[in-house]
Every structure is written in structure tokens, then in C-alpha cells.
Motif scaffolding. Structure first.
Motif, PDB file in Angstrom:
ATOM      1  N   SER A 145       5.711  -4.075  -9.134  1.00  0.00           N
ATOM      2  CA  SER A 145       7.137  -3.822  -8.910  1.00  0.00           C
ATOM      3  C   SER A 145       7.817  -4.971  -8.170  1.00  0.00           C
ATOM      4  O   SER A 145       8.992  -5.243  -8.406  1.00  0.00           O
ATOM      5  CB  SER A 145       7.330  -2.519  -8.145  1.00  0.00           C
ATOM      6  OG  SER A 145       6.770  -2.621  -6.859  1.00  0.00           O
ATOM      7  N   SER A 191       9.121   1.985  -1.968  1.00  0.00           N
ATOM      8  CA  SER A 191       8.410   3.263  -1.995  1.00  0.00           C
ATOM      9  C   SER A 191       6.945   3.046  -2.364  1.00  0.00           C
ATOM     10  O   SER A 191       6.063   3.715  -1.813  1.00  0.00           O
ATOM     11  CB  SER A 191       9.081   4.223  -2.968  1.00  0.00           C
ATOM     12  OG  SER A 191       9.012   3.727  -4.273  1.00  0.00           O
ATOM     13  N   PHE A 192       6.667   2.111  -3.279  1.00  0.00           N
ATOM     14  CA  PHE A 192       5.274   1.796  -3.598  1.00  0.00           C
ATOM     15  C   PHE A 192       4.572   1.151  -2.404  1.00  0.00           C
ATOM     16  O   PHE A 192       3.381   1.354  -2.203  1.00  0.00           O
ATOM     17  CB  PHE A 192       5.182   0.868  -4.811  1.00  0.00           C
ATOM     18  CG  PHE A 192       5.378   1.573  -6.123  1.00  0.00           C
ATOM     19  CD1 PHE A 192       4.685   2.718  -6.425  1.00  0.00           C
ATOM     20  CD2 PHE A 192       6.258   1.068  -7.065  1.00  0.00           C
ATOM     21  CE1 PHE A 192       4.852   3.363  -7.624  1.00  0.00           C
ATOM     22  CE2 PHE A 192       6.437   1.703  -8.267  1.00  0.00           C
ATOM     23  CZ  PHE A 192       5.740   2.859  -8.551  1.00  0.00           C
ATOM     24  N   ILE A 215       3.571   3.996  -0.201  1.00  0.00           N
ATOM     25  CA  ILE A 215       2.426   4.675  -0.802  1.00  0.00           C
ATOM     26  C   ILE A 215       1.153   3.875  -0.584  1.00  0.00           C
ATOM     27  O   ILE A 215       0.079   4.431  -0.337  1.00  0.00           O
ATOM     28  CB  ILE A 215       2.689   4.935  -2.300  1.00  0.00           C
ATOM     29  CG1 ILE A 215       3.800   5.959  -2.462  1.00  0.00           C
ATOM     30  CG2 ILE A 215       1.433   5.392  -3.018  1.00  0.00           C
ATOM     31  CD1 ILE A 215       4.283   6.122  -3.870  1.00  0.00           C
ATOM     32  N   THR A 216       1.239   2.541  -0.647  1.00  0.00           N
ATOM     33  CA  THR A 216       0.078   1.690  -0.399  1.00  0.00           C
ATOM     34  C   THR A 216      -0.404   1.816   1.039  1.00  0.00           C
ATOM     35  O   THR A 216      -1.615   1.898   1.286  1.00  0.00           O
ATOM     36  CB  THR A 216       0.422   0.219  -0.714  1.00  0.00           C
ATOM     37  OG1 THR A 216       0.848   0.124  -2.060  1.00  0.00           O
ATOM     38  CG2 THR A 216      -0.773  -0.685  -0.500  1.00  0.00           C
ATOM     39  N   MET A 229      12.351   1.308  -5.557  1.00  0.00           N
ATOM     40  CA  MET A 229      10.992   1.508  -6.087  1.00  0.00           C
ATOM     41  C   MET A 229       9.932   0.626  -5.427  1.00  0.00           C
ATOM     42  O   MET A 229       8.884   1.141  -5.051  1.00  0.00           O
ATOM     43  CB  MET A 229      10.989   1.298  -7.605  1.00  0.00           C
ATOM     44  CG  MET A 229      11.754   2.326  -8.362  1.00  0.00           C
ATOM     45  SD  MET A 229      10.797   3.717  -8.915  1.00  0.00           S
ATOM     46  CE  MET A 229       9.484   2.961  -9.794  1.00  0.00           C
ATOM     47  N   PRO A 230      10.131  -0.690  -5.255  1.00  0.00           N
ATOM     48  CA  PRO A 230       9.073  -1.495  -4.631  1.00  0.00           C
ATOM     49  C   PRO A 230       8.755  -1.061  -3.205  1.00  0.00           C
ATOM     50  O   PRO A 230       7.587  -1.059  -2.805  1.00  0.00           O
ATOM     51  CB  PRO A 230       9.628  -2.916  -4.645  1.00  0.00           C
ATOM     52  CG  PRO A 230      10.638  -2.928  -5.714  1.00  0.00           C
ATOM     53  CD  PRO A 230      11.207  -1.553  -5.752  1.00  0.00           C
ATOM     54  N   PHE A 236       0.610  -1.168  -8.541  1.00  0.00           N
ATOM     55  CA  PHE A 236       2.017  -0.873  -8.811  1.00  0.00           C
ATOM     56  C   PHE A 236       2.944  -1.538  -7.806  1.00  0.00           C
ATOM     57  O   PHE A 236       4.075  -1.890  -8.141  1.00  0.00           O
ATOM     58  CB  PHE A 236       2.259   0.633  -8.847  1.00  0.00           C
ATOM     59  CG  PHE A 236       1.753   1.275 -10.106  1.00  0.00           C
ATOM     60  CD1 PHE A 236       2.141   0.810 -11.341  1.00  0.00           C
ATOM     61  CD2 PHE A 236       0.869   2.334 -10.043  1.00  0.00           C
ATOM     62  CE1 PHE A 236       1.679   1.384 -12.506  1.00  0.00           C
ATOM     63  CE2 PHE A 236       0.401   2.921 -11.199  1.00  0.00           C
ATOM     64  CZ  PHE A 236       0.792   2.451 -12.434  1.00  0.00           C
ATOM     65  N   THR A 237       2.485  -1.741  -6.583  1.00  0.00           N
ATOM     66  CA  THR A 237       3.301  -2.444  -5.601  1.00  0.00           C
ATOM     67  C   THR A 237       3.486  -3.905  -6.007  1.00  0.00           C
ATOM     68  O   THR A 237       4.609  -4.422  -6.000  1.00  0.00           O
ATOM     69  CB  THR A 237       2.651  -2.370  -4.211  1.00  0.00           C
ATOM     70  OG1 THR A 237       2.489  -1.012  -3.849  1.00  0.00           O
ATOM     71  CG2 THR A 237       3.496  -3.081  -3.176  1.00  0.00           C
ATOM     72  N   SER A 278      -2.137   5.207   1.348  1.00  0.00           N
ATOM     73  CA  SER A 278      -3.440   5.221   0.684  1.00  0.00           C
ATOM     74  C   SER A 278      -4.453   4.354   1.416  1.00  0.00           C
ATOM     75  O   SER A 278      -5.652   4.656   1.410  1.00  0.00           O
ATOM     76  CB  SER A 278      -3.307   4.781  -0.777  1.00  0.00           C
ATOM     77  OG  SER A 278      -2.857   3.457  -0.850  1.00  0.00           O
ATOM     78  N   SER A 326      -2.152   2.040  -6.251  1.00  0.00           N
ATOM     79  CA  SER A 326      -0.968   1.820  -5.421  1.00  0.00           C
ATOM     80  C   SER A 326      -0.751   0.330  -5.154  1.00  0.00           C
ATOM     81  O   SER A 326       0.392  -0.137  -5.175  1.00  0.00           O
ATOM     82  CB  SER A 326      -1.093   2.588  -4.109  1.00  0.00           C
ATOM     83  OG  SER A 326      -2.152   2.083  -3.340  1.00  0.00           O
TER      84      SER A 326
END
Length: 59
Positions: free
Chosen positions: A47, A8-9, A12-13, A5-6, A43-44, A16, A40
């Protein structure tokens, strides 16, 4: 799954951030990319920092 998860965030960052650069060049709307970048990044950081939080004694 939880270790994935971290990262993938983080991806995404990066995406973005690239979209925000395109928005600064006025190719896509800025009001769409700024909240996307903010959430993003949020959440990064969330996480990466809350992965190993001690939750107390389990009953």
C-alpha cells in the motif's frame, strides 16, 4: 479513504507484531501469528509503494 489505507495496514502490522511476540512466549499459537504477520507486512509495503503508480494514458 485511499490515504487512510496504508496507515491502517501499519497499525495492523504493529498489532500482529505484538501478537507474534506473545506467540514466541507460547501464549498463543505460533502457526496463527506468523502468517498474520507476513500478510500484514506484505500489504503495508504494497500500500505504501503502489499509491502513486502511473497507470498510463486513459482512453
Amino acid at each position: 479513504m485511499r490515504e487512510f489505507m496504508p496507515f491502517s495496514f501499519l497499525i495492523i502490522t504493529i498489532v500482529s507484531f505484538f501478537l507474534n511476540i506473545l506467540a514466541l512466549m507460547q501464549l498463543i499459537p505460533l502457526y496463527f501469528t506468523l502468517p498474520l504477520l507476513f500478510f500484514s507486512i506484505y500489504f503495508t509495503i504494497f500500500s505504501f509503494t503502489h499509491r502513486r503508480v502511473y497507470r498510463g494514458k486513459m482512453r
